[in-house]
Design an enzyme around this catalytic site. Structure first.
Site, PDB file in Angstrom:
ATOM      1  N   GLU A  40      -5.080 -38.901   3.808  1.00 25.91           N
ATOM      2  CA  GLU A  40      -4.668 -37.690   3.088  1.00 25.91           C
ATOM      3  C   GLU A  40      -3.388 -37.997   2.438  1.00 25.91           C
ATOM      4  O   GLU A  40      -2.803 -37.642   1.335  1.00 25.91           O
ATOM      5  CB  GLU A  40      -4.628 -36.617   3.741  1.00 25.91           C
ATOM      6  CG  GLU A  40      -4.610 -35.347   3.034  1.00 25.91           C
ATOM      7  CD  GLU A  40      -3.085 -34.936   2.950  1.00 25.91           C
ATOM      8  OE1 GLU A  40      -2.594 -34.090   1.903  1.00 25.91           O
ATOM      9  OE2 GLU A  40      -2.204 -35.366   3.379  1.00 25.91           O
ATOM     10  N   ASP A  93      -4.343 -39.332   9.852  1.00 28.58           N
ATOM     11  CA  ASP A  93      -3.518 -40.098   9.504  1.00 28.58           C
ATOM     12  C   ASP A  93      -1.999 -39.687   8.808  1.00 28.58           C
ATOM     13  O   ASP A  93      -1.858 -38.427   8.734  1.00 28.58           O
ATOM     14  CB  ASP A  93      -3.559 -40.832   7.584  1.00 28.58           C
ATOM     15  CG  ASP A  93      -3.842 -39.918   6.586  1.00 28.58           C
ATOM     16  OD1 ASP A  93      -4.319 -38.875   6.859  1.00 28.58           O
ATOM     17  OD2 ASP A  93      -3.316 -40.332   5.562  1.00 28.58           O
TER      18      ASP A  93
HETATM   19 ZN   LIG Z   1      -0.631 -33.113   5.721  1.00 28.29          ZN
END
Ligand SMILES: [Zn+2]
Length: 397
Positions: free
Chosen positions: A141, A76
């Site tokens: 994340e 992501d």
């Molecule tokens: Zn990162």
């Protein structure tokens, strides 16, 4: 069969997937397509929790006899910001003057692209590694990180997965490839202090109790003295007051309430519990101080609330892992990387509960910025470093 040996090609395929958290954006599909020809078994569990978006993750494993190495990362990316401000479209993977542009180029699709290329080259030249390799890749994340690495680790561990070491491919180098390996991180903790006073007329302070005076006393106690001077492996603990709120529009009214929030980044002098105890103690002692509250007999009345869970401080002490990675960096770049614990938290804080973990990736300069980009030459160099590391780590058994 075509193996994904070219890190720039791998990265271009990943960048072209607009995987802004929480969207998968095709990035995990692209990664799966690279890993399957290398013999990996790929699973893509989706995790959910009330109040957060569902997130798709990926766990890929290539089994062998010997130790188990995990590469961890995320596909992501953060939003592009002002798209018109980019020199090249953020999901185009355009190469210009030796640099590939795109959101996620360094944070951290680039790290994944290089690791996959290193694996492909290793497998083509030497066959399967003398052990198992897994890739633990989250799509969460940069977001709330709730349906990501923690759940993926628990999910895999629940199926009996055990790892001997992990390398996280986040961009760790400040200026040039070879600068820095991260071998630990400071802990992080946030809290809010609210001081309750008594509202009143600014001209009649004896009838009121100004909470701003109390808050200043408490904030002062948080800032001075320093918590420590740093340790062998860590920089000093620092506490930052991140906001002070009174919300009082009138100049002739003493407000009823004032609050301040703070974030503390603590080193290995402290644990989450001892640093919390230290803060409680400082506030309790400061309660009775008169510096800003002359004539007040009653102590400052306040509430302290802690936000979320703390991130715990950790330091990796696995010499084999650190030396092998450090040696690989030096062999390829000719530079001995610094071993650092600086910077913010990363997903390594979750992995450290399962196995020793270090972090090494690209140069982080442009991460999260407009015109995020990576030198194509750096992709080759990082692929060489990862390749050497894979070779040497399994060799050492
Ligand atoms: Zn990162």
């Amino acid at each position: 069969m075509m193996l994904p040996k070219d890190p720039a090609e791998n990265l271009a395929a990943l960048i072209r997937c607009p995987s802004v958290t929480p969207a998968e954006g095709g990035a995990l599909t692209a990664l799966e397509a690279m890993l399957k020809p290398l013999g990996f078994t790929v699973e893509r569990p989706v995790f959910s929790e009330d109040g957060t978006p569902d997130i798709e993750n990926l766990y890929a494993r290539l089994s062998g006899n010997g130790p188990h190495l995990m590469f961890a990362g995320h596909t992501d990316v953060v939003p592009v910001g002002d798209e018109a401000a980019w020199k090249h479209p953020p999901f185009s993977a355009t190469v210009d003057n030796g640099e590939m542009y795109g959101r996620g180029a360094v944070d951290m699709k680039g790290g994944i692209a290089c690791f996959v290329a290193a694996l492909a080259r290793h497998i083509e030249t030497h066959g399967k590694p003398k052990g198992s390799i897994s890739l633990l890749i989250t799509g969460d994340e940069e977001g709330p990180a709730i349906n990501g690495t923690t759940k993926l680790l628990d999910w895999a561990a629940g199926k009996g997965e055990k790892w001997d070491a992990s390398i996280v491919g986040e961009p760790t180098n400040p200026d040039a490839l070879g600068d820095m390996i991260k071998i630990g991180r400071r802990g992080s903790l946030s809290g809010t202090i609210t001081v309750n006073g008594r509202q009143g007329h600014a001209a009649y302070p004896h009838l009121a109790d100004n909470p701003v005076r109390g808050l200043m006393t408490l904030v002062d106690a948080l800032l001075v003295p320093d918590f420590d001077e740093g340790t062998k492996d860590f920089q000093p603990t620092n506490l930052e007051v991140t906001t002070i709120d009174v919300g009082n529009p009138a100049t002739n009214v003493i407000p009823a309430k004032a609050s301040a929030s703070f974030n503390i980044r603590f080193n290995d002098t402290w644990g989450a519990e001892t640093i919390q105890a230290e803060i409680h103690n400082r506030l309790d002692v400061a309660c009775g101080r008169k510096k800003y509250r002359k004539g007040r007999k009653e102590p400052i009345e306040f509430e302290l609330t802690w936000r979320d869970g703390p991130s715990h401080v950790f330091l990796t002490r696995d010499e084999k892992l650190i030396e092998t990675l450090s040696g690989s960096v030096e062999a390829v770049t000719g530079r001995k990387p610094g071993l650092s614990t600086s910077g913010g938290t990363s997903d390594a804080r979750f992995i450290k509960d399962h196995c020793p973990v270090v972090e090494f990736g690209l140069v982080g300069k442009t991460m999260h910025m407009v015109d995020e980009r990576v030198a194509v030459a750096d992709l080759e160099t990082l692929t060489d470093i990862y390749g050497r590391f894979i070779q040497d780590w399994f060799e050492r058994g």
